[in-house]
Design a protein around this motif. Structure first.
Motif, PDB file in Angstrom:
ATOM      1  N   VAL A   1       4.361 -21.929  39.400  1.00  0.00           N
ATOM      2  CA  VAL A   1       4.864 -21.236  40.595  1.00  0.00           C
ATOM      3  C   VAL A   1       6.315 -20.807  40.584  1.00  0.00           C
ATOM      4  O   VAL A   1       7.020 -21.993  40.640  1.00  0.00           O
ATOM      5  CB  VAL A   1       4.645 -21.755  41.805  1.00  0.00           C
ATOM      6  CG1 VAL A   1       4.936 -20.913  43.159  1.00  0.00           C
ATOM      7  CG2 VAL A   1       3.047 -22.296  41.800  1.00  0.00           C
TER       8      VAL A   1
ATOM      9  N   THR B   1       7.784 -17.123  44.607  1.00  0.00           N
ATOM     10  CA  THR B   1       6.168 -16.643  44.545  1.00  0.00           C
ATOM     11  C   THR B   1       5.563 -17.780  45.424  1.00  0.00           C
ATOM     12  O   THR B   1       6.189 -18.939  45.647  1.00  0.00           O
ATOM     13  CB  THR B   1       5.671 -16.642  43.088  1.00  0.00           C
ATOM     14  OG1 THR B   1       5.832 -17.997  42.570  1.00  0.00           O
ATOM     15  CG2 THR B   1       6.619 -15.515  42.310  1.00  0.00           C
ATOM     16  N   ASN B   2       4.345 -17.809  45.676  1.00  0.00           N
ATOM     17  CA  ASN B   2       3.434 -18.756  46.071  1.00  0.00           C
ATOM     18  C   ASN B   2       2.181 -18.523  45.296  1.00  0.00           C
ATOM     19  O   ASN B   2       1.799 -17.546  44.966  1.00  0.00           O
ATOM     20  CB  ASN B   2       3.425 -18.725  47.667  1.00  0.00           C
ATOM     21  CG  ASN B   2       2.539 -17.479  48.247  1.00  0.00           C
ATOM     22  OD1 ASN B   2       1.441 -17.675  48.288  1.00  0.00           O
ATOM     23  ND2 ASN B   2       3.160 -16.455  48.399  1.00  0.00           N
ATOM     24  N   PHE B   3       1.300 -19.435  45.514  1.00  0.00           N
ATOM     25  CA  PHE B   3      -0.125 -19.539  45.132  1.00  0.00           C
ATOM     26  C   PHE B   3      -0.870 -20.404  45.933  1.00  0.00           C
ATOM     27  O   PHE B   3      -0.475 -21.704  46.318  1.00  0.00           O
ATOM     28  CB  PHE B   3      -0.002 -20.015  43.598  1.00  0.00           C
ATOM     29  CG  PHE B   3      -1.443 -19.839  42.893  1.00  0.00           C
ATOM     30  CD1 PHE B   3      -1.398 -18.421  42.001  1.00  0.00           C
ATOM     31  CD2 PHE B   3      -2.478 -20.521  42.904  1.00  0.00           C
ATOM     32  CE1 PHE B   3      -2.811 -18.188  41.710  1.00  0.00           C
ATOM     33  CE2 PHE B   3      -3.775 -20.244  42.140  1.00  0.00           C
ATOM     34  CZ  PHE B   3      -3.785 -19.116  41.487  1.00  0.00           C
TER      35      PHE B   3
ATOM     36  N   THR C   1       5.740 -26.416  38.991  1.00  0.00           N
ATOM     37  CA  THR C   1       7.321 -25.752  39.152  1.00  0.00           C
ATOM     38  C   THR C   1       8.310 -26.628  38.793  1.00  0.00           C
ATOM     39  O   THR C   1       8.060 -27.910  38.877  1.00  0.00           O
ATOM     40  CB  THR C   1       7.355 -25.075  40.481  1.00  0.00           C
ATOM     41  OG1 THR C   1       8.357 -24.093  40.301  1.00  0.00           O
ATOM     42  CG2 THR C   1       7.791 -26.350  41.489  1.00  0.00           C
TER      43      THR C   1
ATOM     44  N   ASN D   1       4.976 -22.822  47.401  1.00  0.00           N
ATOM     45  CA  ASN D   1       5.736 -21.717  47.212  1.00  0.00           C
ATOM     46  C   ASN D   1       6.869 -22.379  46.303  1.00  0.00           C
ATOM     47  O   ASN D   1       7.142 -23.493  46.241  1.00  0.00           O
ATOM     48  CB  ASN D   1       6.049 -21.163  48.596  1.00  0.00           C
ATOM     49  CG  ASN D   1       6.715 -22.055  49.624  1.00  0.00           C
ATOM     50  OD1 ASN D   1       7.346 -23.021  49.093  1.00  0.00           O
ATOM     51  ND2 ASN D   1       7.012 -21.761  50.992  1.00  0.00           N
TER      52      ASN D   1
ATOM     53  N   GLU E   1      11.376 -12.339  49.325  1.00  0.00           N
ATOM     54  CA  GLU E   1      10.729 -13.547  48.812  1.00  0.00           C
ATOM     55  C   GLU E   1      11.595 -14.448  48.433  1.00  0.00           C
ATOM     56  O   GLU E   1      11.195 -15.486  47.799  1.00  0.00           O
ATOM     57  CB  GLU E   1       9.787 -13.100  47.796  1.00  0.00           C
ATOM     58  CG  GLU E   1      10.279 -12.674  46.374  1.00  0.00           C
ATOM     59  CD  GLU E   1      10.772 -11.052  46.541  1.00  0.00           C
ATOM     60  OE1 GLU E   1      10.836 -10.462  45.533  1.00  0.00           O
ATOM     61  OE2 GLU E   1      10.334 -10.344  47.499  1.00  0.00           O
ATOM     62  N   ARG E   2      12.921 -14.313  47.954  1.00  0.00           N
ATOM     63  CA  ARG E   2      13.780 -15.422  47.611  1.00  0.00           C
ATOM     64  C   ARG E   2      14.238 -16.241  48.807  1.00  0.00           C
ATOM     65  O   ARG E   2      14.698 -17.476  48.648  1.00  0.00           O
ATOM     66  CB  ARG E   2      14.877 -14.842  47.198  1.00  0.00           C
ATOM     67  CG  ARG E   2      14.767 -13.739  45.887  1.00  0.00           C
ATOM     68  CD  ARG E   2      16.355 -13.028  45.560  1.00  0.00           C
ATOM     69  NE  ARG E   2      17.279 -13.878  45.653  1.00  0.00           N
ATOM     70  CZ  ARG E   2      18.469 -13.559  45.420  1.00  0.00           C
ATOM     71  NH1 ARG E   2      18.883 -12.241  45.498  1.00  0.00           N
ATOM     72  NH2 ARG E   2      19.592 -14.439  45.121  1.00  0.00           N
TER      73      ARG E   2
ATOM     74  N   ALA F   1       8.844 -17.122  52.353  1.00  0.00           N
ATOM     75  CA  ALA F   1       8.223 -17.805  51.518  1.00  0.00           C
ATOM     76  C   ALA F   1       7.197 -18.808  52.483  1.00  0.00           C
ATOM     77  O   ALA F   1       6.215 -19.052  52.025  1.00  0.00           O
ATOM     78  CB  ALA F   1       9.150 -18.647  50.502  1.00  0.00           C
TER      79      ALA F   1
END
Length: 182
Positions: free
Chosen positions: A15, A19-21, A32, A53, A72-73, A78
């Motif tokens: 990640v 981004t996120n998952f 991460t 995230n 997204e930063r 997030a």
């Protein structure tokens, strides 16, 4: 807090910043590496779904405009995105639990970005009434985080930062008024 073991891990998903998952697969481990960035790991123990995230900054600097391409930063985007993705995957807001990692202040004498990121994430969770089950925030060292999201199991290790080789300027030799670089 439960800990990860290497048995039965099938996939690792990195990640990265912005981004996120989210997953319900117990064999997927989210990973991460964080310095001043913060990662929020959310888990719903009843729905067996979790996610992570990774955000760079709590919010844009004053006077800076943020368009959708760089939203997204930032922490607010997030965090909201992660919560929404968890709900879409079957989680229930009232049963969410959170872990927070990162927020280091990596360079002495510079703005405490890590502290700001950590404070933002803790405040967000408090406002959304999401209990913080574990935190590993602050300090001056980077962290590597592994999160078996669907099971709520996490491992966080400090990472020794490599000391960069000193950049040396070329020697300047004065010879009869000329400068020679080598």
């Amino acid at each position: 807090m439960q800990h990860l073991t290497s048995e039965s891990i099938r996939d690792r998903v990195n990640v990265i910043q912005g981004t996120n998952f989210v997953t319900a697969d117990p064999k997927i481990v989210l990973t991460t590496v964080l310095g001043s960035c913060v990662a929020c790991c959310l888990f719903d123990p009843h729905a067996k779904v979790g996610g992570m995230n990774h955000f760079l900054l709590a919010q844009p600097r004053e006077g800076m405009r943020s368009d959708n391409t760089e939203a997204e930063r930032y922490g607010l985007f997030a965090m909201e995105l992660l919560v929404n993705e968890m709900l879409k995957a079957g989680a229930t807001r009232s049963t969410l639990r959170a872990h927070l990692y990162g927020g280091a202040n990596m360079h002495a004498g510079m703005q405490a970005i890590g502290t700001s990121n950590a404070r933002f994430a803790e405040d967000f969770l408090a406002r959304d009434r999401i209990p913080l089950a574990h935190r590993d925030l602050g300090g001056t060292q980077a962290r590597r985080v592994e999160f078996r999201a669907a099971m709520g199991q996490a491992r966080c290790r400090l990472v020794e930062a490599e000391v960069p080789v000193e950049v040396r300027r070329p020697a300047v030799v004065h010879d009869q008024g000329e400068v020679e670089l080598f």
